[in-house]
Motif scaffolding. Sequence first.
Motif, PDB file in Angstrom:
ATOM      1  N   UNK A  64       0.845  -1.188   0.000  1.00 38.26           N
ATOM      2  CA  UNK A  64       0.000   0.000   0.000  1.00 38.26           C
ATOM      3  C   UNK A  64       0.887   1.248   0.000  1.00 38.26           C
ATOM      4  N   UNK A  65       0.487   2.221  -0.735  1.00 36.76           N
ATOM      5  CA  UNK A  65       1.209   3.481  -0.785  1.00 36.76           C
ATOM      6  C   UNK A  65       0.756   4.387   0.352  1.00 36.76           C
ATOM      7  N   UNK A  66       1.604   5.305   0.760  1.00 38.95           N
ATOM      8  CA  UNK A  66       1.246   6.267   1.786  1.00 38.95           C
ATOM      9  C   UNK A  66       0.186   7.219   1.247  1.00 38.95           C
ATOM     10  N   UNK A  67      -0.780   7.543   2.103  1.00 39.83           N
ATOM     11  CA  UNK A  67      -1.823   8.474   1.686  1.00 39.83           C
ATOM     12  C   UNK A  67      -1.546   9.885   2.174  1.00 39.83           C
ATOM     13  N   UNK A  68      -0.663  10.002   3.149  1.00 39.43           N
ATOM     14  CA  UNK A  68      -0.332  11.293   3.744  1.00 39.43           C
ATOM     15  C   UNK A  68      -1.574  11.986   4.286  1.00 39.43           C
TER      16      UNK A  68
END
Length: 179
Positions: A64-68
Motif C-alpha cells: 500500500x502506498x502512503x496516503x499522507x
Amino acid sequence: MMMSDIAKDRTAHVLKKRGSVSSLSSHEFRRKEPRGRTKDSLSTVSYMDEPSQREDTSHLAVQMENTYQLGPTRNFPVVIVNHILKDVLTNYLQEEKYEPELCRQMTKTISEVIKAQVKDLMTPRYKLIVMVHIGQLTGQSILIGSRCLWDPKNDTFASYIFRNSSLFALANVYTVYSE
C-alpha cells in the motif's frame, strides 16, 4: 557389477527419493573424452509441485502506498453510537436480575454486539475499544475511570448508563484514529 554401475544405481535411487527422474532408465549415453577414453554421463530432470498447489502468500501481499492523510475524512458519529449503546443495553438487560455468572457472560456478549454494530458504521481508520461493566444495584457507590493517550481533535468516546431494579450497566466505546 562394475563400480560405475553401483554408483549409477545409488545416484538413481537418491534422485528418485528426492523427486528427480533419472534419464538412465530411458537412455544412457557415453561421451568420449579428448584422450580417447569413454566416460559415463548421467542426465537428470527435476520437477516440483504445480504452482497452484504451492503458492507462497508472502509473494501475494499487496503493497500500500502512503496516503499522507493526517486526519479523518469524516468524524466519528458519536450520536449514532450513543443510540446503539442505549438500544443494546436496554434490549439485553431490561428484564434481567443480577446474577454474577450471568452478568459475566452478558458483559462479553453485549460488548461483542456493540462492537459489531459500531463496526457496521464503517468509519475507516478508527480503532475501537468497547468496555461494558455490569454490577449489582444495592445502594453502593462505584467510580470507574480510564486513561488513554488521546488526540482531542480526532479521538472520541460514547458512553451510556443503564439501570433497572437490580443492576446497573455502563458501556463505553472509545474510538482512536489511526493514521
